[in-house]
Design an enzyme around this catalytic site. Structure first.
Site, PDB file in Angstrom:
ATOM      1  N   ARG A  50      44.937  38.729  15.596  1.00  0.00           N
ATOM      2  CA  ARG A  50      44.456  39.025  14.254  1.00  0.00           C
ATOM      3  C   ARG A  50      44.394  40.524  13.974  1.00  0.00           C
ATOM      4  O   ARG A  50      44.740  40.976  12.888  1.00  0.00           O
ATOM      5  CB  ARG A  50      43.062  38.400  14.029  1.00  0.00           C
ATOM      6  CG  ARG A  50      43.078  36.892  13.762  1.00  0.00           C
ATOM      7  CD  ARG A  50      43.571  36.046  14.923  1.00  0.00           C
ATOM      8  NE  ARG A  50      42.723  36.227  16.104  1.00  0.00           N
ATOM      9  CZ  ARG A  50      43.114  35.933  17.346  1.00  0.00           C
ATOM     10  NH1 ARG A  50      44.331  35.495  17.596  1.00  0.00           N
ATOM     11  NH2 ARG A  50      42.293  36.112  18.377  1.00  0.00           N
ATOM     12  N   CYS A  84      36.009  33.413  15.940  1.00  0.00           N
ATOM     13  CA  CYS A  84      36.714  34.696  15.982  1.00  0.00           C
ATOM     14  C   CYS A  84      36.285  35.492  14.762  1.00  0.00           C
ATOM     15  O   CYS A  84      36.523  35.061  13.630  1.00  0.00           O
ATOM     16  CB  CYS A  84      38.230  34.499  15.976  1.00  0.00           C
ATOM     17  SG  CYS A  84      39.159  36.055  15.861  1.00  0.00           S
ATOM     18  N   THR A  86      37.363  38.519  13.751  1.00  0.00           N
ATOM     19  CA  THR A  86      38.489  39.123  13.041  1.00  0.00           C
ATOM     20  C   THR A  86      39.234  38.100  12.200  1.00  0.00           C
ATOM     21  O   THR A  86      39.763  38.425  11.131  1.00  0.00           O
ATOM     22  CB  THR A  86      39.456  39.802  14.039  1.00  0.00           C
ATOM     23  OG1 THR A  86      38.697  40.591  14.958  1.00  0.00           O
ATOM     24  CG2 THR A  86      40.441  40.700  13.311  1.00  0.00           C
ATOM     25  N   THR A 126      36.277  44.441  16.902  1.00  0.00           N
ATOM     26  CA  THR A 126      37.634  44.963  17.033  1.00  0.00           C
ATOM     27  C   THR A 126      37.936  45.974  15.934  1.00  0.00           C
ATOM     28  O   THR A 126      37.262  46.017  14.897  1.00  0.00           O
ATOM     29  CB  THR A 126      38.668  43.832  16.929  1.00  0.00           C
ATOM     30  OG1 THR A 126      38.604  43.266  15.616  1.00  0.00           O
ATOM     31  CG2 THR A 126      38.434  42.755  17.983  1.00  0.00           C
ATOM     32  N   LYS A 166      39.724  39.390  27.711  1.00  0.00           N
ATOM     33  CA  LYS A 166      40.982  38.691  27.455  1.00  0.00           C
ATOM     34  C   LYS A 166      41.923  38.737  28.659  1.00  0.00           C
ATOM     35  O   LYS A 166      42.715  37.809  28.880  1.00  0.00           O
ATOM     36  CB  LYS A 166      41.675  39.266  26.211  1.00  0.00           C
ATOM     37  CG  LYS A 166      41.021  38.832  24.889  1.00  0.00           C
ATOM     38  CD  LYS A 166      41.825  39.328  23.703  1.00  0.00           C
ATOM     39  CE  LYS A 166      41.204  38.919  22.376  1.00  0.00           C
ATOM     40  NZ  LYS A 166      41.262  37.455  22.136  1.00  0.00           N
ATOM     41  N   CYS A 196      32.638  40.486  18.077  1.00  0.00           N
ATOM     42  CA  CYS A 196      33.889  39.909  18.558  1.00  0.00           C
ATOM     43  C   CYS A 196      33.471  38.805  19.507  1.00  0.00           C
ATOM     44  O   CYS A 196      32.575  39.000  20.347  1.00  0.00           O
ATOM     45  CB  CYS A 196      34.752  40.941  19.288  1.00  0.00           C
ATOM     46  SG  CYS A 196      36.210  40.192  20.079  1.00  0.00           S
TER      47      CYS A 196
END
Length: 232
Positions: A50, A84, A86, A126, A166, A196
């Site tokens: 994203r 999420c 974002t 983010t 991640k 996030c």
């Protein structure tokens, strides 16, 4: 019990999706399996990044997000939730693609902070979330001021998200991220918004203990209320 079915539009990322499902389970006041909500999960890891889409001309995530939303609706979901932050930059397109409600994690977080009397919060998120202003728009007029990291501090946030969680790193060095958190608190933040969905797992993985507000938890609680389940 007349329970609504919760649909999780997941895969953004997989650990964040699992974290949301875990929080739904742990915060349900249930004595039997049958008192828990029914949850459908589509962990669609084909959804493009994203932040890359919002800031760097990356692949559009909307087609895959819409595909997941429609799939979840077709199998009986009564409400959708997206773990999420974002992805909420694309909220309107997803919500318009289905005929069921899509809860808004950022608005739920705003309402929770306002109810707790928080006046100033530090936003850890983010680049895509920060720079597109999705939190700033949701919080406008709420009475809750948002502080964001400055300069290299924001790079530390991106690093712990992408290079730490991640990437599946259990040995990640979170020192720079810790300095970012401490700087926001020194500037007057009463709480740090883990904006996030990789950040709540990061706090657990790297044993961080700063005063924090978890939008994933607020989303889980909102979904439970919608589903008609009791909350611990």
């Amino acid at each position: 019990m007349d329970k609504k079915v919760i649909g999780i539009l997941g895969g953004m990322g997989p650990l964040a999706t699992a974290d949301l499902l875990k929080k739904i389970v742990l915060h349900t006041d249930a004595k039997t399996d049958q008192e828990h909500p029914r949850v459908c999960v589509d962990s669609n890891t084909d959804i493009p990044d994203r932040t890359a889409a919002l800031l760097h001309g990356g692949a559009d995530p909307v087609p895959e997000m819409v595909k997941s939303a429609k799939r979840l609706e077709s199998i009986g979901a009564d409400v959708l939730i997206m773990p999420c932050n974002t992805a909420h930059g694309f909220y309107d397109a997803v919500a318009a693609s289905v005929h069921i409600p899509v809860l808004h994690m950022i608005e739920l977080t705003r309402d929770a902070l306002r109810a707790r009397g928080v006046k100033t919060a530090g936003l850890l998120a983010t680049d895509g979330t920060v720079q597109t202003g999705v939190y700033q728009r949701a919080f406008a007029g709420s009475g809750v001021e948002l502080l964001t990291p400055e300069g290299a501090e924001q790079a530390a946030v991106m690093s712990i998200i992408y290079d730490g969680v991640k990437a599946g790193r259990t040995d990640y060095d979170a020192a720079a991220f810790c300095r970012c958190c401490e700087r926001l608190l020194a500037r007057g933040a009463q709480t740090l918004i883990l904006g996030c969905t990789e950040l709540p797992p990061a706090f657990e993985l790297y044993r961080l203990s700063y005063p924090a507000t978890d939008p994933t938890l607020e989303l889980a609680l909102g979904a439970l209320r919608f589903a008609g389940c009791k909350i611990k």
